[in-house]
Structures are given as structure tokens and as C-alpha cells.
Design an enzyme around this catalytic site. Structure first.
Site, PDB file in Angstrom:
ATOM      1  N   SER A 212      -7.382 -27.919  47.321  1.00 34.58           N
ATOM      2  CA  SER A 212      -7.444 -27.766  48.770  1.00 34.58           C
ATOM      3  C   SER A 212      -7.890 -29.022  49.496  1.00 34.58           C
ATOM      4  O   SER A 212      -7.784 -29.095  50.713  1.00 34.58           O
ATOM      5  CB  SER A 212      -8.363 -26.604  49.153  1.00 34.58           C
ATOM      6  OG  SER A 212      -9.699 -26.918  48.831  1.00 34.58           O
TER       7      SER A 212
ATOM      8  N   LYS B 259     -14.788 -28.364  51.582  1.00 31.62           N
ATOM      9  CA  LYS B 259     -13.918 -28.459  52.751  1.00 31.62           C
ATOM     10  C   LYS B 259     -14.437 -29.557  53.658  1.00 31.62           C
ATOM     11  O   LYS B 259     -15.517 -30.103  53.440  1.00 31.62           O
ATOM     12  CB  LYS B 259     -13.911 -27.140  53.551  1.00 31.62           C
ATOM     13  CG  LYS B 259     -13.522 -25.904  52.764  1.00 31.62           C
ATOM     14  CD  LYS B 259     -12.052 -25.856  52.407  1.00 31.62           C
ATOM     15  CE  LYS B 259     -11.785 -24.674  51.485  1.00 31.62           C
ATOM     16  NZ  LYS B 259     -10.495 -24.749  50.822  1.00 31.62           N
TER      17      LYS B 259
END
Lengths: 169, 162
Positions: free
Chosen positions: A35, A84
Site C-alpha cells: 500500500s 500510511k
């Protein structure tokens, strides 16, 4: 018998200091999942993938900045961690691709997204998340050596329309 | 002479570092002593601050049950730790009475819990900020050590005031 006890005592003290340092100061972690590509690259197993240097200081008073790459506990799967980028903090008004309305980040929450927008499950799917879930800032990739270097704090432009009390640096 | 003093200081310094590390690891991973101030857990806990012992293991092992009193980071303010009771786990449906009469049903999503203070009227909890990720739970309150007349285990139902 004396030396075995001494060794055990030294090992216990070492482990304790190691845990304290790892909890509060810095630690290392292996990247998993795609991600955050291309910024951070994972491997197919725990033996491969970028090794990250984590700074635990911002987790004490939640002094994370917009654009930081952060490590956080997953809100829906508490046994897992996520990596993230912090996009917005409480009070910010945010443009979200695919949505017409702006999103305002509520008090105590933040908005995180993975750099690999196609595969990342993040605030675009689950909404703003409590900032208390953020535990560390990723400062460097330390392994493999070809990828050694700082992980830059980069805020994508054009996303934040108005900001809360925290000024954008 | 100087060398001996320096090595004494180093010895004491090392002892202090080991002590600090031990207390840090112990309170983060085993037991912590905390105070619960405010009206939100009346009548179980007093306003002026009961002193409680929190154990870290149940949360780490995922063995939290409905009725447990827990310490958690507040979703509305990461710098604040709140003390509330767990009234629901993931998958449960909570019926929330609204002020204007009537009620709404909330299904608790995966990985979340419902926190509510024992003091129905004066508690800011999941009724205000919604279900809370269980990753925000710090530990389970299992024992009270102050006030003295309140010494004892903290149970899974609200108790009378002391």
C-alpha cells in the site's frame, strides 16, 4: 551455576532495556503489503522487504505533521499494524477523489492514505480515524542498502482546502 | 581517585537507567496504577479520583468481556485517557436511548467496542463519539486501592458508591 545465573540476569536486563527503547524511542520494523509503494517496498515474506527505522517520539504527544509516513494500529483489525501517509489532521477540510463534497476531519481524528492509491485500504474507505491510533513515524529505510535513505514527509498538493488550528508548515 | 568517582557515578547511572526501564516496561505491559477523576463512572468510582490498578494482559490477548471497566485513549482527544465500561463488543447491536425519546440501534463494527460511563447523564462516551477501535484500549481496571473503604476488585457490574 554462578555464571549461568549471571548470564540470565544480564540477558533479562538487556531485554528490558531493549523493550523500553523500542517502545519509547526508536525501533525497526519490516515492511509488509504494497500500500505504500513505491515509497516503501515489501517482500513476499518476513525475510524480505524494506526495513524501516521508526521514531517513537511523536507518539508521546501526537506531534505528527501532515505528510509524515506513520505506523498505526488498524482500527478494524487491532492485531495488525498499517503504514500510511498522514494527509490531514483535525479541523482540516479535505478534497477526496471520487467524492463531490469536501470532508471535514472531526476533532481527535486524522486522515491517512497509502501512496499506492490503487491497492491501499485507508481513510478513503473507512473515513477519518482516531489520531490516538498513530504510534510512530517512519524516518528512514535502513535495508536493503540500495534503498537506504530518508523517508520524506510530503503532503500531496491540492488536497487540503482549509486547515484547522494546526498551520501547514 | 577521579577514576573511582567516575565509575561510581557510572554505576549509579546504570542502576537508575535499569530502574526507569523496568518501571516503563512493567507499567506498559503488566500493571499500571492510574487515577479515574470525574463524574462519568459514578456511582462505581468517585468524582475526586479513585486510584485503580489496570492490568495490560487482557487487552493484549483480546480477552476483554462485556462489563469490563477499561482505560482507553479517547477518539476525540488523543492526549486524554478515559475510564469507561464496555457495554458491547464487535458484532453486538447496542440500543441507544436518545434525549428526545425513542432510540436508535447501532451495530458495532469489526475491531470496535462500545464504551459507556456508569453515570448515564454525565458521561461523554460512545453515545457521543461512536464505537471505539479496540486498538485504543490500554488495559482492564481490575482493582481499586483508594479510597481505603473502596479497596477491592472492580467487577463487571456497576457498584454502589463508597
Amino acid at each position: 551455576m554462578g555464571w549461568a545465573l549471571l548470564l540470565a540476569k544480564r540477558a533479562a536486563i538487556g531485554a528490558m532495556i531493549g523493550i523500553a527503547v523500542s517502545d519509547e524511542l526508536v525501533s525497526l520494523a519490516r515492511m509488509q503489503g504494497s500500500s505504500m509503494e513505491p515509497t516503501l517496498v515489501a517482500g513476499k515474506s518476513l525475510m524480505e522487504g524494506d526495513v524501516l527505522l521508526l521514531d517513537k517520539f511523536p507518539g508521546h504527544d501526537f506531534g505528527f505533521s501532515r505528510g509524515d509516513v506513520v505506523v498505526l494500529r488498524s482500527p478494524h483489525e487491532p492485531q495488525y499494524w498499517m503504514v500510511k501517509r498522514l494527509i490531514a489532521v483535525e479541523g482540516d477540510m479535505l478534497r477526496v477523489p471520487g467524492k463531490r463534497e469536501l470532508v471535514q476531519v472531526p476533532k481527535g481524528r486524522c486522515w491517512v492514505e497509502g501512496d499506492n492509491a490503487n491497492v491501499s485500504l485507508d481513510s478513503r474507505n473507512m473515513g477519518p480515524i482516531p489520531m490516538a491510533l498513530l504510534k510512530a513515524r517512519v524516518t528512514r529505510v535502513v535495508w536493503p542498502l540500495e534503498r537506504f535513505g530518508r523517508v520524506e514527509s510530503i503532503l500531496p498538493t491540492g488536497r487540503i482546502v482549509a486547515h484547522g488550528e494546526r498551520p501547514i508548515r | 581517585m577521579l577514576w573511582k568517582s567516575l565509575s561510581d557515578v557510572a554505576g549509579r547511572g546504570a542502576a537508575i537507567v535499569q530502574c526507569v526501564c523496568f518501571m516503563d516496561v512493567f507499567s506498559n505491559h503488566v500493571l499500571q496504577i492510574q487515577q479515574c477523576i470525574g463524574p462519568s463512572m459514578l456511582p462505581t468510582f468517585n468524582i475526586r479520583g479513585d486510584i485503580l490498578v489496570t492490568e495490560r494482559l487482557s487487552v493484549k490477548l483480546g480477552k476483554i468481556r462485556v462489563g469490563d471497566v477499561v482505560m482507553a485513549r479517547s477518539p476525540s482527544d488523543p492526549r486524554m485517557v478515559v475510564c469507561k465500561r464496555i457495554l458491547g463488543l464487535e458484532g453486538d447491536t447496542i440500543t441507544v436511548a436518545s434525549d428526545k425519546g425513542g432510540s436508535t440501534k447501532v451495530k458495532i463494527p469489526k475491531g470496535h467496542v462500545w464504551l459507556q460511563g456508569d453515570n448515564f447523564h454525565k458521561s461523554r462516551d460512545s453515545r457521543e463519539y461512536g464505537p471505539v477501535p479496540s486498538a485504543l484500549l490500554q488495559g482492564r481496571v481490575f482493582y481499586r486501592i483508594w479510597p481505603p473503604q473502596g479497596w477491592g476488585f472492580v467487577g463487571r457490574i456497576p457498584s454502589q458508591s463508597v
